[in-house]
Motif scaffolding. Structure first.
Motif, mmCIF file in Angstrom:
data_model
loop_
_atom_site.group_PDB
_atom_site.id
_atom_site.type_symbol
_atom_site.label_atom_id
_atom_site.label_comp_id
_atom_site.label_asym_id
_atom_site.label_seq_id
_atom_site.Cartn_x
_atom_site.Cartn_y
_atom_site.Cartn_z
ATOM 1 N N ASN A 173 3.193 -15.321 -7.537
ATOM 2 C CA ASN A 173 2.816 -13.941 -7.839
ATOM 3 C C ASN A 173 2.879 -13.633 -9.333
ATOM 4 N N LEU A 174 3.997 -14.042 -9.945
ATOM 5 C CA LEU A 174 4.141 -13.786 -11.378
ATOM 6 C C LEU A 174 3.096 -14.560 -12.171
ATOM 7 N N LEU B 72 -0.230 -12.820 -11.906
ATOM 8 C CA LEU B 72 -0.266 -11.621 -12.753
ATOM 9 C C LEU B 72 -0.490 -12.020 -14.215
ATOM 10 N N ILE C 146 2.260 -3.518 -14.025
ATOM 11 C CA ILE C 146 3.480 -3.678 -13.223
ATOM 12 C C ILE C 146 3.832 -2.356 -12.544
ATOM 13 N N VAL D 297 4.052 -2.321 -8.573
ATOM 14 C CA VAL D 297 5.414 -2.306 -8.041
ATOM 15 C C VAL D 297 5.911 -0.862 -8.078
ATOM 16 N N GLU E 192 10.288 -12.474 -9.005
ATOM 17 C CA GLU E 192 9.192 -12.932 -8.151
ATOM 18 C C GLU E 192 9.183 -12.184 -6.812
ATOM 19 N N LEU F 229 8.094 -8.471 -7.197
ATOM 20 C CA LEU F 229 6.646 -8.341 -7.379
ATOM 21 C C LEU F 229 5.927 -8.546 -6.041
ATOM 22 N N HIS G 155 11.358 -3.891 -12.510
ATOM 23 C CA HIS G 155 10.248 -3.724 -13.448
ATOM 24 C C HIS G 155 10.492 -4.518 -14.732
ATOM 25 N N ILE H 161 10.269 -8.335 -14.186
ATOM 26 C CA ILE H 161 8.897 -8.800 -13.980
ATOM 27 C C ILE H 161 8.181 -8.874 -15.334
#
Lengths: 476, 268
Positions: free
Chosen positions: B113-114, B117, B141, B145, B159, B162, B172, B175
């Motif tokens: 996921n990270l 992004l 973000i 989120v 991770e 997110l 937040h 991430i």
């Protein structure tokens, strides 16, 4: 075709002539009866069993404690040879301490571009928690065990710098004790320098590094052991006993008045210097591995507040990391301004593409080690490996090249051991023990000689079937 | 702006405490646009053992919880004068090298996921405009989120927060730190206080992040509020992630459970 280099026999110049440090011993041996010596050898083993010096071998049955085989033929080092080793080791240990201070402060060596920062960043042995910490007395490595190998008359190499918690010193002491009992007459003929002061010197050098302001006449020193199940427990209790220090475990310790205190029969008593035989990761569950039951919660805070000495300092592992080893000549030069007296073994860093290609090409002639491994585990000795083993290792190398370094197979010197049919040469290495205090570095004249008992074998690690010998340094 | 802070942390234990330690990073430091005019921390139910500056120059205290108590209360209070520097914290201090903030920690380790992004932000923004890229990241973000309390834990990793799509300021910040590092920028976690304009009683201590720029130094981003930290923000501790900069880190031996209650007033 690579010609097999000649092996240097430390005792014999030819089958009938001993080299000078061994001449007196060789004459004595010639006059002895083999059967009688074999019996003495059995006596020595019984002696070790009685005092309980045993060793746990990982990878075998957990409860399998066994004796490290002891060979009664001493390894003898001449006074001038020793002086040179001493100078070289002292230089190296001085450089290691300067490096550790630098790497946890301004990092001049990285700024100067002498070592790449990648080798420090992302290295688990580098502890950010040590950044900016000034250990009492300025000493990081109170005890160092430098592993040396010899390939010729004047060729010594450093194989490894053990800067975390080197073990094996109890063997140096017990091996000598045994030899003195078995062969008192030899010690009247040869002038062998004593090793018996080691525990007192260790105590003194630890006490000299105590934080200022300890209470009572002298600093309180304690030995922290993971407990009786640790393979080196014998050594921990032995050293504590010999130094007159308390042997403590996690559950004996707590924090009180900003100090680490130990439970005694008269209540809690503060510790000034903790000689810990617990690895960094397990030292403090509040700062490092929270699952650890072997350490002391909060000890890093006490340390960072300057209220205790931890020996060796946390984070010294970065200095003996195998990835860093190949930079040791640079490190010695950077901090001492001199070139290194003791040689490094040429090392290929498999993280570098050219080196990896060379290593893969010449795998059968090389020794390949895991960067973070120790104790001879996970290594490949090319010349001794089968085709299948070579292929398997090649796959591992390709998958994680950064995890490995490679070195040429050194023709380690031999010293004879006593076998059924008399003397027979076997490969050896040497781990002398170095003590560091704020104003001096002492290397005990002697050390742990490890010997590969199997004919032709180059692996001396006790975990891989090696034995030990007493090491004699002659008076000048 | 002068901010008056009163921060009370109370731990209540179900059983009398046998042995417990609390490591506190609760003392703000002067510098980088803030001046600590007065500060004190008072503890009842525990005894201060020592203090030191950690590797990130955070003032750290170790407290031993008194044996047999069932409550410990930590009162941190004082007055801090803050200048609005539009999010620019500025130069790096201390021996910890900036590169230490380049690598992931267990809390900020990137998963699919990270990484996704990071790829999106990279392709959608201009690499020449670092600030623009980071602001876009922050906005992304906040969008994906949702701010929601009580659904993530202090142990939630970047991770998983997110992936879950909801979290608090800690999530937040972590991430943002993780993705900024993936994009090649050193980034760090900041814990501290924020005075929300509409209230005196604040819900909790705050957290945001700072990203390193060779020219400007450390630049603050408050993802949760979508703004650059100004003169309503008091920086207390920094680190590679929320563990390094945690206001309180505890360890307790023995049985039973514990409850945490925080009361925080920040006002002018």
């Amino acid at each position: 075709m690579i010609r097999k280099p000649e092996t240097f026999d430390e005792m014999l110049a030819d089958p009938h002539t001993a080299r000078s440090p061994y001449s007196a011993y060789f004459n004595w041996f010639g006059s002895e009866n083999l059967k009688h010596l074999r019996r003495k050898s059995a006596d020595a083993e019984a002696f070790f069993r009685r005092i309980g010096i045993t060793f746990n071998v990982y990878g075998q049955d957990e409860a399998d404690e066994r004796l490290i085989p002891f060979d009664i033929v001493p390894r003898i080092i001449a006074a001038d040879e020793w002086t040179r080793l001493e100078r070289g080791t002292e230089q190296r240990v001085r450089a290691i301490n300067a490096f550790l201070h630098d790497i946890y402060h301004r990092q001049e060596i990285i700024r100067a571009g002498r070592i790449p920062r990648e080798i420090i960043a992302g290295n688990a042995a580098y502890l950010p928690e040590m950044i900016g910490v000034d250990p009492p007395g300025g000493v990081y490595t109170h005890v160092v065990g430098v592993d040396l190998v010899r390939t010729g008359e004047n060729d010594f190499f450093v194989l490894e710098d053990n800067a975390r918690t080197p073990s094996g010193v109890s063997y140096m002491l017990e091996n000598r004790e045994t030899m003195l009992q078995m062969f008192p007459e030899l010690f009247t003929q040869l002038r062998v320098r004593p090793v018996s002061r080691y525990p007192q010197l260790l105590r003194r050098s630890l006490a000299d590094c105590a934080p200022p302001g300890f209470s009572g006449g002298k600093p309180t020193v304690a030995v922290l052991t993971p407990g009786i199940h640790n393979s080196a427990y014998f050594e921990h209790s032995f050293l504590a006993d010999q130094m007159g220090a308390e042997l403590v475990e996690s559950q004996d310790l707590r924090i009180e008045n900003g100090r680490v205190v130990m439970r005694t029969t008269e209540g809690y008593h503060p510790i000034d210097v903790l000689y810990r035989r617990v690895d960094d990761e397990y030292l403090d569950p509040l700062t490092f591995n929270p699952e650890s039951l072997l350490g002391v919660p909060g000890i890093m805070d006490v340390y960072r507040a300057g209220n205790i000495t931890i020996a060796n300092a946390p984070g010294t592992g970065i200095a003996d990391d195998k990835a860093l080893y190949s930079y040791m000549p640079e490190i010695v030069e950077f901090y001492t301004g001199e070139s290194a007296i003791l040689k490094n073994v040429p090392t290929w860093r498999c993280s570098e593409a050219d080196s990896l290609a060379y290593v893969l090409e010449n795998l059968k002639d090389l020794v390949v080690k895991e960067v973070h491994g120790s104790g001879g585990y996970g290594m490949l000795v090319g010349p001794a490996a089968s085709k299948k083993e070579l292929a398997a290792f090649e796959a591992k190398l390709r998958a994680r090249p950064g995890n490995y370094i490679a070195q040429p197979t050194l023709a380690l010197s031999t010293v004879p051991i006593l076998t059924k049919s008399g003397l027979a040469p076997r490969h050896v290495d040497l781990r002398p023990f170095v003590l560091v205090s704020p104003d001096r570095i002492d290397m005990t004249p002697g050390g742990l000689t490890r010997v590969a008992l199997k004919k032709g074998s180059l692996v001396v690690n006790s975990s891989q079937g090696g034995g030990t010998k007493d090491t004699w340094v002659l008076e000048g | 702006m002068q901010l008056r802070i009163n921060h009370v942390t109370t731990y209540t234990y179900s059983e009398p405490v046998f042995y417990a330690l609390q490591q506190l990073r609760l003392t703000p430091r002067s510098g980088h646009g803030q001046t600590v005019l007065e500060w004190s921390s008072v503890i009842s139910g525990g005894t201060k053992q020592l203090s030191f500056d950690d590797q990130f120059v955070n003032h750290t205290e170790l407290v031993l919880v008194d044996e047999g108590v069932q409550t410990i209360e930590i009162v941190s209070s004082g007055v801090v004068d803050v200048v609005d520097r539009h999010g620019i914290t500025g130069r790096h201090r201390g021996f910890a090298p900036v590169w230490l903030f380049e690598s992931a920690t267990p809390m900020t380790e990137a998963g699919p996921n990270l990484r996704q992004l990071a790829r999106e932000v990279k392709s959608e923004t201009d690499s020449g405009d670092v600030l623009g890229r980071l602001h876009a990241l922050s906005a992304r973000i906040a969008q994906s989120v949702r701010y929601e309390t009580g659904r993530t834990e202090v142990t939630t990793k970047a991770e998983s927060a997110l992936a879950a799509g909801h979290g608090v300021c800690q999530d937040h910040a972590q991430i943002m730190i993780s993705v900024a590092r993936l994009l090649g920028h050193p980034a760090r976690y900041v814990s501290g206080y924020l005075m929300m304009n509409d209230r005196v009683e604040q819900d909790a201590t705050h957290a945001w992040c700072e990203v390193w720029d060779e020219t400007l130094g450390w630049i603050g981003f408050d993802v949760s509020n979508g703004i650059a930290p100004d003169d309503r923000y008091v920086r207390v501790a920094v680190g590679r992630d929320s563990r390094d900069a945690a206001p309180i880190m505890g360890l307790r031996q023995g049985a039973g459970t514990e409850d945490l209650h925080v009361s925080l007033q920040v006002q002018q």
